[in-house]
Scaffold this active site. Structure first.
Site, PDB file in Angstrom:
ATOM      1  CD  GLU A 171      -5.152  -3.264  -6.759  1.00 10.90           C
ATOM      2  OE1 GLU A 171      -4.694  -4.423  -6.884  1.00 10.90           O
ATOM      3  OE2 GLU A 171      -4.807  -2.487  -5.850  1.00 10.90           O
ATOM      4  CG  HIS A 185       3.864  -4.237  -3.720  1.00 11.86           C
ATOM      5  ND1 HIS A 185       3.588  -3.667  -2.504  1.00 11.86           N
ATOM      6  CD2 HIS A 185       2.680  -4.348  -4.377  1.00 11.86           C
ATOM      7  CE1 HIS A 185       2.263  -3.472  -2.416  1.00 11.86           C
ATOM      8  NE2 HIS A 185       1.693  -3.869  -3.537  1.00 11.86           N
ATOM      9  CG  HIS A 236      -0.489  -2.096  -7.054  1.00 13.72           C
ATOM     10  ND1 HIS A 236       0.069  -2.311  -5.824  1.00 13.72           N
ATOM     11  CD2 HIS A 236       0.057  -0.948  -7.523  1.00 13.72           C
ATOM     12  CE1 HIS A 236       0.913  -1.340  -5.538  1.00 13.72           C
ATOM     13  NE2 HIS A 236       0.925  -0.489  -6.551  1.00 13.72           N
ATOM     14  CD  GLU A 296       0.268  -6.516  -5.370  1.00 15.10           C
ATOM     15  OE1 GLU A 296       0.237  -6.615  -4.139  1.00 15.10           O
ATOM     16  OE2 GLU A 296      -0.051  -5.489  -5.981  1.00 15.10           O
TER      17      GLU A 296
HETATM   18 ZN   LIG Z   1      -0.221  -3.906  -4.418  1.00 13.54          ZN
END
Ligand SMILES: [Zn+2]
Length: 378
Positions: free
Chosen positions: A340, A208, A275, A222
């Protein structure tokens, strides 16, 4: 560049190689998606190459024989001759590069032409560059030659030596194009491979950024957490001697395509997209690493990182997950994963993610996983 400044740079180079990250774009005409971006940035950060006074690098410009002499002498950190000898009739003492040319000559790296000229302003060919760089190497002519460089070509032993050492690759059609003028980007790429032959290049992609915040929950965005962890990961990997190329180092928007192009064009060895997770139910928590369903090396990389992440941060182990629908996993050509480490949407995980020390631990876990991957995959 002024000679005094150059001498200073070389002096610095001899004393130490400055520890600078080769990620921020230094030259407006060499974006991260340029195929030689990483080589150019790395050499520039070490003071071996520089741009023009207007700030541009001009990657497609040709490079003169005197510039090559400077490059080779700088890259090998040779001490410069201070007494003019006049080896070449066309390199007088007021030529800006006489010290480099005479030093390279005395080291046996350049020979010049039979008529005692050096033709300092002539553009250098690809064969000439490789020859100058390879003259002090042990020659190795084994293996399959390029289709346009036969054993009777004058530069054959040097080109083959460079090929066998992984310093030159040639073109997809199997040719080397020895008589083509070498561009500044090509010279940087060849020189980088010569100086850092086995340096693994890791592409780190903080997910992102800019207008795309990613998941937002419990006061966290995030994109910010991703960038913070990714920058810490970069520092850890660089301190271990790895080359690192970042898709972004600031809060900017990048398309998924651009992220893949940066890694693919620069031929990164692995791609790690950082992420953090979110779910509609706040109870979901823990750590998972995603990989491309059809990549066995990607799976291996995911396994290594998952194990080390859990060790480093002690979160719930959700395991590794195959995915065939995620753009960056599908369109990168090297083993790729998406990490993650925790859930922004889970209150306990979010509290941890707010702590710098926890973000640092995530970076350490991913770093350990990457080191493990390279130790088991070779
Ligand atoms: Zn993400």
């Amino acid at each position: 560049m002024r000679k005094s400044l150059l001498l200073l740079l070389i002096a610095l180079l001899i004393i130490f190689l400055p520890k600078t990250s080769a990620f921020a774009q230094k030259f407006p005409d060499v974006p991260p998606t340029h195929w030689a971006f990483y080589s150019i940035e790395s050499l520039a950060s070490k003071g071996i190459i520089a741009g023009y006074p207007d700030g541009l690098f001009r990657p497609e410009a040709h490079i003169s024989r005197s510039q090559i002499a400077k490059l080779v002498v700088s890259s090998k950190a040779l001490s410069l001759n201070t007494t003019f000898k006049g080896y070449f009739t066309d390199v007088p003492q007021d030529h800006w590069a006489w010290q480099y040319i005479e030093t390279a000559y005395e080291q046996g790296l350049i020979k010049g032409f039979p008529d005692k000229t050096f033709k300092p302003e002539d553009p250098a060919t690809r064969a000439q560059l490789v020859t100058i760089l390879m003259r002090d190497h042990l020659l190795d002519t084994s293996g399959t030659p390029f289709t346009d460089v036969s054993p009777d070509h004058w530069a054959y032993p040097y080109i083959m030596t460079a090929k066998n050492a992984g310093i030159v690759e040639g073109f997809p059609d199997g040719t080397f194009k020895p008589e083509r003028f070498v561009t500044r980007a090509e010279a940087a790429s060849i020189l980088y491979r010569m100086l850092c032959p086995s340096n693994k290049l890791i592409a780190i992609d903080p997910g992102h950024g800019g207008s795309d915040s990613g998941a937002c929950a419990n006061g966290l965005k995030e994109k910010d957490v991703n960038l913070d962890v990714a920058l810490a990961l970069r520092n850890l990997l660089e301190s271990q001697g790895y080359g690192v190329i970042m898709t972004r180092t600031t809060d900017i928007y990048l398309s998924l395509r651009q992220r893949c192009d940066i890694a693919n064009n620069n031929k990164a060895d692995i791609f790690v997209s950082v992420h953090h997770n979110a779910a509609t139910v706040s109870t979901a928590r823990g750590t998972e690493v995603l990989y491309y369903t059809y990549s066995s090396k990607g799976k291996k990389l995911a396994e290594c990182i998952q194990v080390e992440l859990i060790k480093a941060i002690g979160t719930r182990d959700r395991g590794i997950k195959p995915r065939d629908d995620l753009y960056v996993l599908k369109h990168t050509v090297m083993p790729a994963v998406i990490t993650e480490a925790a859930f922004l949407s889970n209150p306990e995980d979010a509290e941890l993610l707010k702590q710098d020390s926890f973000r640092q631990k995530i970076a350490q876990g991913i770093c350990n996983g990457i080191i493990k991957y390279f130790s088991v995959s070779e």
